[in-house]
Design a protein around this motif. Structure first.
Motif, mmCIF file in Angstrom:
data_model
loop_
_atom_site.group_PDB
_atom_site.id
_atom_site.type_symbol
_atom_site.label_atom_id
_atom_site.label_comp_id
_atom_site.label_asym_id
_atom_site.label_seq_id
_atom_site.Cartn_x
_atom_site.Cartn_y
_atom_site.Cartn_z
ATOM 1 N N ALA A 1 5.603 16.492 -97.408
ATOM 2 C CA ALA A 1 6.817 17.303 -97.382
ATOM 3 C C ALA A 1 6.990 17.934 -96.001
ATOM 4 N N LEU A 2 8.206 17.873 -95.483
ATOM 5 C CA LEU A 2 8.529 18.463 -94.188
ATOM 6 C C LEU A 2 9.674 19.458 -94.350
ATOM 7 N N SER A 3 9.576 20.557 -93.645
ATOM 8 C CA SER A 3 10.655 21.535 -93.658
ATOM 9 C C SER A 3 11.824 21.012 -92.819
ATOM 10 N N PRO A 4 13.036 21.567 -93.009
ATOM 11 C CA PRO A 4 14.157 21.138 -92.162
ATOM 12 C C PRO A 4 13.872 21.281 -90.667
ATOM 13 N N GLY A 5 13.161 22.345 -90.291
ATOM 14 C CA GLY A 5 12.818 22.508 -88.882
ATOM 15 C C GLY A 5 11.899 21.406 -88.385
ATOM 16 N N GLU A 6 10.929 21.027 -89.204
ATOM 17 C CA GLU A 6 10.015 19.958 -88.807
ATOM 18 C C GLU A 6 10.742 18.621 -88.723
ATOM 19 N N VAL A 7 11.698 18.404 -89.609
ATOM 20 C CA VAL A 7 12.483 17.161 -89.565
ATOM 21 C C VAL A 7 13.296 17.100 -88.279
ATOM 22 N N LEU A 8 13.969 18.192 -87.940
ATOM 23 C CA LEU A 8 14.781 18.210 -86.719
ATOM 24 C C LEU A 8 13.905 18.068 -85.478
ATOM 25 N N THR A 9 12.731 18.668 -85.508
ATOM 26 C CA THR A 9 11.813 18.527 -84.376
ATOM 27 C C THR A 9 11.366 17.079 -84.224
ATOM 28 N N ALA A 10 11.045 16.434 -85.351
ATOM 29 C CA ALA A 10 10.622 15.038 -85.303
ATOM 30 C C ALA A 10 11.739 14.125 -84.815
ATOM 31 N N LEU A 11 12.980 14.484 -85.093
ATOM 32 C CA LEU A 11 14.109 13.651 -84.697
ATOM 33 C C LEU A 11 14.452 13.790 -83.218
ATOM 34 N N PHE A 12 14.365 15.008 -82.702
ATOM 35 C CA PHE A 12 14.919 15.259 -81.364
ATOM 36 C C PHE A 12 13.886 15.674 -80.320
ATOM 37 N N ASP A 13 12.654 15.880 -80.725
ATOM 38 C CA ASP A 13 11.625 16.293 -79.775
ATOM 39 C C ASP A 13 10.610 15.163 -79.617
ATOM 40 N N ALA A 14 10.556 14.574 -78.422
ATOM 41 C CA ALA A 14 9.627 13.460 -78.191
ATOM 42 C C ALA A 14 8.175 13.893 -78.236
ATOM 43 N N ASP A 15 7.911 15.185 -78.104
ATOM 44 C CA ASP A 15 6.539 15.691 -78.125
ATOM 45 C C ASP A 15 6.105 16.153 -79.517
ATOM 46 N N ALA A 16 6.902 15.864 -80.525
ATOM 47 C CA ALA A 16 6.560 16.282 -81.882
ATOM 48 C C ALA A 16 5.358 15.499 -82.398
ATOM 49 N N SER A 17 4.842 15.936 -83.539
ATOM 50 C CA SER A 17 3.682 15.282 -84.144
ATOM 51 C C SER A 17 3.949 13.792 -84.365
ATOM 52 N N ARG A 18 3.008 12.955 -83.984
ATOM 53 C CA ARG A 18 3.173 11.507 -84.151
ATOM 54 C C ARG A 18 3.276 11.145 -85.621
#
Length: 371
Positions: A72-89
């Protein structure tokens, strides 16, 4: 060649002195005239606002859908994964590789089914005239089943060709049987319902004539599911959908004229039979596009155009609002299907059956009120 531009025609502005009419008269909603070269179209202010709100709702549901699952991912984690290249792999892998293709195909399939429903309901001038009611979806299902069960191919392109040929063949047969000194919409719907029932029996017979493994595979596919779809199906489907959208661009005004009647359409320079033939081909292709990848997903085509018509308060069905409502319905249905662990086609059938019963009662009450 003129460049594209948008003009605003304010039909609702109050009129002042010297305009020839008293102040305060309302001539209707503000209208946006979109022109690109020789092509132009009018969009009412309310329809533009509704379409914008639906797009926002689809994106919001998309964020929730991309975050739902075993991890499960929070909306913030989803947006980070979508738009931040340095997000968790791990997060980017889950979002981009596993969940994003399913969401994108839900949007694509919903757009196709909503537009297809608007096309056929405009042709038949009846809210029951959707491809899953008049047999065209069942024909696509039969054609795809023949490719899978008799020919033994599981290629997306082969199944897509079978779905398109099956839907087109049923459309031709239904039109020929319904044509009696002209095409009457009610006769078309009745013949289509009969053809759908016959094809359902043919599909059951095919399932009984193959091995248990093949029958189980066809049954799972026939329930309508987006769970196994990836970029391999999404990319070709997007290209085909883009080509069909170009065809839909030529149908807006002719379909609106056709809803008024054949004589009125002819007076506006619209050839009724030619428009129906081209519209049917585009509508069947849109339905086959979804059926080939995800199996038959019922009742989105039936409900989306009528919901869009009520939201926009339009006098006629419109392709863009209907397509967007279809996308919203299918994205929401797929999210609920994930939560209850069911194929989305099963869920849409359950909810769509309730909607169909309400629609039949509503149409009957409306007819009695007019009498």
């Amino acid at each position: 060649m003129h460049s594209g531009r948008t003009d605003v025609v304010d039909h609702g502005a109050p009129l002042g002195p010297g305009t020839g009419a008293p102040r305060g008269i309302d001539f209707g909603d503000r209208t946006y005239a979109v022109r690109f070269g020789r092509f132009s179209n009018l969009h009412r202010h309310r329809a533009v606002i509704v379409c914008g709100a639906i797009v926002v709702a689809i994106l919001a549901l998309g964020v929730v859908s991309l975050g739902y699952g075993t991890l499960a991912l929070s909306p913030g984690e989803v947006l980070t994964a979508l738009f931040d290249a340095d997000a968790s792999r791990a997060h980017r892998l889950v979002v981009f590789e596993w969940r994003l293709p399913r969401f994108l195909f839900a949007v694509l399939a919903g757009l196709a089914l909503g537009a297809s429903g608007a096309i056929f309901q405009s042709i038949t001038r009846n809210p029951l005239g959707s491809p899953d009611i008049i047999g065209f979806s069942t024909g696509s299902y039969t054609g795809a089943s023949i490719v899978m069960l008799w020919i033994g191919s599981t290629s997306y392109y082969a199944i897509g060709a079978g779905a398109l040929l099956g839907g087109a063949a049923v459309a031709v047969v239904v039109y020929l049987l319904a044509y009696r000194k002209g095409l009457r919409p009610f006769r078309l719907i009745i013949v289509g319902i009969g053809a759908s029932a016959m094809l359902a029996s043919v599909n059951s017979l095919m399932m009984m004539r193959v091995s248990q493994e093949e029958a189980m595979l066809a049954a799972v596919w026939g329930s309508g599911s987006l769970s196994a779809l990836g970029y391999a199906q999404l990319l070709p489907a997007t290209l085909i959908f883009a080509a069909l959208i170009v065809g839909c661009g030529f149908l807006g005004r002719p379909l609106a004229a056709l809803e008024v009647g054949d004589d009125a359409a002819l007076s506006l320079g619209v050839h009724a039979n030619r428009t129906r033939a081209f519209s049917t081909l585009v509508g069947v292709a849109l339905t086959a596009l979804v059926t080939a990848a995800a199996g038959p997903i019922a009742f989105i085509s039936l409900a989306a155009p009528q919901i869009a018509r009520r939201l926009t308060n339009g006098a006629s069905l419109q392709l863009l609002p209907s397509a967007l409502v279809g996308a919203l319905l299918l994205v929401a249905a797929d999210l609920v299907a994930q939560m209850v662990d069911l194929p989305v086609g099963v869920l849409t059938v359950c909810v769509g059956g309730i909607y169909l019963a309400w629609l039949l009662v509503h149409e009957q009450v409306t007819k009695k009120g007019r009498q």
